[in-house]
Design an enzyme around this catalytic site. Structure first.
Site, PDB file in Angstrom:
ATOM      1  N   ASP B 156       0.576  -1.306  -0.591  1.00 32.10           N
ATOM      2  CA  ASP B 156       0.207   0.380   0.552  1.00 32.10           C
ATOM      3  C   ASP B 156       1.068   1.533  -0.390  1.00 32.10           C
ATOM      4  O   ASP B 156       1.643   1.144   1.247  1.00 32.10           O
ATOM      5  CB  ASP B 156      -0.532   0.065   1.234  1.00 32.10           C
ATOM      6  N   ASN B 282      -6.421   9.275  -2.016  1.00 29.25           N
ATOM      7  CA  ASN B 282      -5.949   8.340  -3.336  1.00 29.25           C
ATOM      8  C   ASN B 282      -5.718   6.629  -2.514  1.00 29.25           C
ATOM      9  O   ASN B 282      -5.711   6.059  -1.512  1.00 29.25           O
ATOM     10  CB  ASN B 282      -4.426   8.457  -3.312  1.00 29.25           C
ATOM     11  N   ASP B 309      -8.411   4.136   5.784  1.00 26.95           N
ATOM     12  CA  ASP B 309      -7.179   4.745   5.584  1.00 26.95           C
ATOM     13  C   ASP B 309      -6.836   5.712   6.466  1.00 26.95           C
ATOM     14  O   ASP B 309      -6.429   6.680   5.010  1.00 26.95           O
ATOM     15  CB  ASP B 309      -7.678   5.181   4.071  1.00 26.95           C
TER      16      ASP B 309
END
Lengths: 323, 435
Positions: B156, B282, B309
Site C-alpha cells: 500500500d 488516493n 485509510d
C-alpha cells in the site's frame, strides 16, 4: 482609491469567477490605457506610491515584462522575484514567502506558479491584491482578456463569434481562461487538437470538440493557436513534431480553404513550423503582435481596477486626478 | 492481562455473530468475555458500568491505518494513533508498512507490535510489506514477518506493478493464511494525477486519475486470486466498475474481501472545488455515480469491511497548493459518527450490519481475535452513545494531525468507552469515565 471598493473584488484569479459585466468592464477600461504606450513619455501617475511584487516561480519572459511595463507606466514601485536565486529555492514555502512580503507592507502581488490553484491559495492568505499571471494548468486570465480585446479590435462583437482554440488543451491555462471568458461574453467556443491533449469532460464546459483541424477552420471565425510544449513528446502525448504539424498545424493551404476571413491569434512563444507556420504567423490573418501590445493595456486596466479605480474615471486618473 | 472484572449493565448488546440485538448485561473478566445475558450478578470486586441507553458492541476494528512511525512522527506516532483509534471507538487497528524505514523485516514488524503494546490503547497489528522496501521487486520474508506478528502483507502506497510478483505473493501467503492487502492502482494510468479525472478536474486544470487506473488492478487482482486460490483484500474501493467486478467475483467464490471508506461513501470530487487539500486522497473522491455504487456495495456486503485509510499529515504539508500537497486524510475519530449519522440513523443500514462491517468482517478477513462477544473470546468492547449530538472539531482529535474534510459536520452518535482486553483504554471525560 480603496481596495475594498474594487469592481473586481480583491483579486483576479480567473475568468470563471467573474461576471460578463466585470469582464466587459476590464476590456472597456483597457481602451483608454492603450494610448499611454503610444506617448513619447510613457508614464502616468495612476498607481503612484503603490508597491507591487512580481512573484514568478516559473520562467516567463513575455508575461513578466508586460506586467512590469504596465506597472511602471502607471508609476507603481515594483520588485521582481524569480524562483531561482530566491528563498523559494532554499526551501521556503509559498505561505512563508507571502507572509514575508506582506510584512514589508506591499499592495499587490502578481504571481506565476506551476501548480493549479496556487494563485487562489495565496490570495486567501494575504490581504494584498493578488493577480494570477498563470497557475499550472488552471487559468491565465490576463492572457485571455488580451486575446478578447484583440478580437474585439477586429470584429464588432464577441457575441455569436466562433472561436476555436487549437492545440494542447489538457495542459493549457490559456485555453481554460479563454473558454470561461468567451462563453460569458456570448461567443461560441470550440477546441481542436489530438485527443491525447484533450481533457476528459471538456465538452461539459460548453465547448464543441473538433478532432480535425480542417473541420475547425471551416467552422471558425477566429483561431487561437496554442504553443505545443516540447516536453509533451516525452509524455507520449504526441509522436513527433513533424506529425503534429502535418495533422494539427495551422498552415496557409489550410487557411486558404476557410469559408470566411479568419483571425489568427497565438499567446506565444511560437514554435514556428510546429503548431503554426511562419507564413501564417507573419501573414495577413495574424494579429499576434497586436496581442502583445494589448497585453500591456489589459494589465494596466486590471491593476487600476483592483487598486479601486472606477472604470468611468480611467481617463481622469491618467491625468493624476484622484476621485 | 489480569484486570478488575467489569460488568456492563443494561446496554443494547448488538453482536451479529450470535444474532443478538437486545438489552443485556456483559461481564468481562480476566481479559475475556465471561458472560452475556440478563440480570448477571456482579462478583465481588467488579466494576459496574451503567450502559442504559448505550450500545454495547464487539470492539470495532480498522484494518487500514497509517500510523507513520517510524520516520513520520511529526504526523503521528504509534502511541498517538492507537489513542486516536481508541477515542474513535476502535479496539484494534492494522498499521500499514509504508513508513521510513519500510516495515519489511521481522525486526521492524516487532518494533511496531511492541510500540503498539506500550501505547496501552487500541491493539496495533503490524502489516508487513509485500516486497522489500516496497520496491515491487523481491518478496519479503513473509513467514518470518508473520512469526513476528504481521497479520497481512501489502505494498500500500506503492502499487504492485509487476503482475508476476502479485501472483507469487498470493500463492506464497497461502501457507501462512494471511491476506494480501492491495491498493489497486495502475500507476501507468494515474501518474501525475492529483484528483479524480472528470468534469471537476477538467475545470480546475488538475491532472486526473481515471477510474480505469483502479479498475484495471482490481480486475487483475481478482483474476490472480482465482488463479492462485490466494486471499486478496482490496483496499478503499472507489469505482463503480470495481464494485461490480468484486460482486461478480464473490459470486464465483473467489477469495476476496474489500473495503469501503467513509469518505468515498459520503463525498464526491465536487468536494475538491476550491482546491481543498483536505479532500485530496488516493484513490481520489470520485463521481456521484461511483459514490452511489460504493454505497450499494457496502449495503449488499460486496464491500464487506469499513476501513478509514487514516492518513495523517502535518498541517504544513497540507498548507500547500493542491497539486503539491500529499494524499490522505485522518479518519479514526470521525468514522463512527459519520456512519451512524448518515447510514444507521438514515435507515440505510441496520446497526447490526454496521457492526458486521466494522467488527466481525474485518476480524475474520485478517484472522484477528474479536469481532464478536462470544463467551471466552477477547474482552474487546466498544460502547457508543447513539444519540449524542456533536460537531467535528479537529482541534479535539487525539491524533497528531487534523487533516479532515469533515470539519464542522454535525453528527449524531459517538463512542463513550473503549475496552481492550477487559480494560478501559479510553472513556469520554464528560461521562465521568477516565480510564
Amino acid at each position: 482609491m480603496n481596495r475594498t471598493l474594487s469592481p473586481l473584488g480583491k483579486d483576479l484569479i480567473g475568468l470563471e469567477e467573474l461576471s460578463a459585466e466585470q469582464i466587459r468592464s476590464i476590456l472597456d477600461t483597457a481602451e483608454p490605457f492603450k494610448e499611454i504606450s503610444e506617448r513619447r513619455i510613457k508614464k502616468v501617475p495612476v498607481l503612484r506610491g503603490k508597491t507591487i511584487v512580481n512573484l514568478f516561480m516559473e520562467p516567463s519572459t513575455r508575461t513578466r515584462i508586460s506586467f512590469e511595463f504596465a506597472e511602471k507606466r502607471l508609476s507603481a514601485d515594483t520588485v521582481n522575484i524569480a524562483a531561482s536565486g530566491s528563498s523559494v529555492q532554499k526551501g521556503e514555502t509559498l505561505v512563508d514567502t507571502a507572509r514575508n512580503l506582506e510584512a514589508m507592507r506591499i499592495d499587490m502581488v502578481v504571481i506565476r506558479h506551476g501548480s493549479s490553484g496556487d494563485a487562489r491559495f495565496l490570495a486567501d492568505r494575504i490581504p494584498s491584491n493578488v493577480i494570477n499571471a498563470g497557475d499550472g494548468s488552471h487559468e491565465h486570465p490576463t492572457q485571455a482578456l488580451l486575446d478578447m480585446l484583440t478580437i474585439r479590435d477586429h470584429r464588432d462583437s464577441l457575441e455569436g463569434l466562433r472561436v476555436c482554440i487549437v492545440g494542447d488543451i489538457l495542459h493549457s491555462r490559456v485555453a481554460r481562461s479563454n473558454i470561461f471568458g468567451l462563453l460569458k461574453l456570448g461567443a461560441e467556443v470550440a477546441v481542436c487538437g489530438p485527443m491525447t491533449l484533450m481533457p476528459i469532460g471538456i465538452d461539459a464546459l460548453g465547448v464543441r470538440v473538433f478532432r480535425r483541424i480542417e473541420e475547425a477552420i471551416e467552422w471558425a471565425d477566429v483561431l487561437n493557436v496554442l504553443r505545443l510544449q516540447l516536453e509533451r513528446m516525452k509524455g507520449g502525448y504526441v509522436p513527433s513534431l513533424r506529425e503534429y504539424n502535418r495533422y494539427f498545424g495551422v498552415t496557409v493551404p489550410r487557411l486558404e480553404k476557410a469559408p470566411r476571413d479568419i483571425l489568427v491569434l497565438h499567446p506565444g512563444p511560437m514554435n514556428r513550423g510546429v503548431e503554426i507556420d511562419s507564413d501564417v504567423a507573419d501573414g495577413p490573418h495574424s494579429v499576434i503582435l497586436q496581442q502583445v501590445t494589448n497585453g500591456v493595456a489589459i494589465r494596466m486596466a486590471v491593476l487600476y481596477l483592483l487598486a479601486g479605480g472606477a472604470p468611468e474615471r480611467a481617463e481622469a486618473a491618467k491625468k493624476g486626478e484622484v476621485a | 492481562m489480569s484486570e478488575q472484572p467489569i460488568l456492563l449493565r443494561g446496554g443494547r448488546v448488538v453482536d451479529p455473530e450470535q444474532k443478538l440485538d437486545a438489552v443485556l448485561d456483559v461481564l468481562l473478566a480476566e481479559g475475556r468475555v465471561a458472560r452475556v445475558g440478563e440480570g448477571i450478578e456482579a462478583p465481588e470486586g467488579t466494576r459496574v458500568v451503567d450502559c442504559a441507553g448505550l450500545a454495547v458492541l464487539p470492539g470495532l476494528i480498522d484494518v487500514h491505518v497509517h500510523l507513520r512511525e517510524p520516520g513520520g512522527e511529526r504526523k503521528e506516532t504509534i502511541a498517538s494513533g492507537a489513542r486516536a483509534a481508541a477515542a474513535g471507538g476502535f479496539t484494534a487497528v492494522c498499521a500499514m508498512p509504508n513508513t521510513d524505514p519500510v516495515i519489511d523485516s521481522p525486526a521492524t514488524v516487532g518494533f511496531v507490535a511492541a510500540a503498539g503494546r506500550e501505547a496501552e490503547a487500541a491493539r496495533v497489528y503490524p502489516v508487513g510489506a509485500l516486497s522489500l522496501g516496497q520496491k515491487g521487486e523481491q518478496l519479503t520474508e513473509i513467514g518470518e514477518l508473520v512469526q513476528a506478528g504481521a497479520v497481512a502483507i501489502t505494498d500500500d502506497g506503492n502499487p504492485v506493478m509487476d503482475s508476476g510478483l502479485m501472483r507469487r505473493a498470493l500463492e506464497y501467503t497461502r501457507a501462512f493464511n494471511i491476506p494480501v492487502a492491495d491498493h489497486p492502482e495502475d500507476v501507468g494510468l494515474s501518474q501525475g494525477g492529483a484528483m479524480n479525472e472528470g468534469l471537476v478536474s477538467a475545470r480546475l486544470g488538475i491532472r486526473g486519475k481515471p477510474n480505469a487506473s483502479e479498475d484495471v488492478h482490481i480486475v487483475r487482482e481478482l483474476l490472480l486470486a482465482e488463479l492462485t486460490g490466494g486471499h486478496i483484500h482490496l483496499q478503499h474501493v472507489s469505482t463503480r466498475h470495481g464494485v461490480d467486478a468484486i460482486r461478480r467475483a464473490k459470486d464465483r467464490g473467489i477469495r476476496v474481501t474489500a473495503e469501503a471508506t467513509p469518505h468515498h461513501l459520503l463525498l464526491t470530487d465536487e468536494a475538491v472545488d476550491g482546491y481543498r487539500t483536505d479532500a485530496k486522497m488516493n484513490p481520489p473522491l470520485r463521481s456521484a455515480e461511483d459514490r452511489a455504487a460504493v454505497v450499494a456495495g457496502l449495503l449488499d456486503g460486496t464491500l464487506d469491511t469499513l476501513a478509514t485509510d487514516h492518513a495523517p499529515h502535518h498541517y504544513d504539508e497540507k498548507e500547500q497548493a493542491f497539486e503539491d500537497a500529499p494524499f490522505g486524510i485522518v479518519g479514526l475519530e470521525t468514522a463512527v459518527g459519520l456512519m451512524l449519522t448518515h447510514f444507521v440513523h438514515d435507515g440505510k443500514l441496520e446497526l447490526a450490519t454496521l457492526v458486521e462491517r466494522m467488527s466481525r468482517a474485518p476480524a475474520r478477513a485478517f484472522a484477528l481475535p474479536g469481532g464478536d462477544l462470544v463467551e471466552g473470546g477477547v474482552a474487546d468492547v466498544t460502547i457508543l452513545d447513539l444519540e449524542a449530538a456533536w460537531e467535528v472539531d479537529p482541534s479535539r482529535f487525539l491524533s497528531r494531525s487534523r487533516n479532515t474534510p469533515f470539519t464542522g459536520w454535525n453528527l449524531t452518535g459517538r463512542p463513550v468507552r473503549t475496552i481492550v482486553g477487559g480494560r478501559t483504554v479510553w472513556a469520554r471525560e464528560e461521562d465521568g469515565g477516565a480510564p
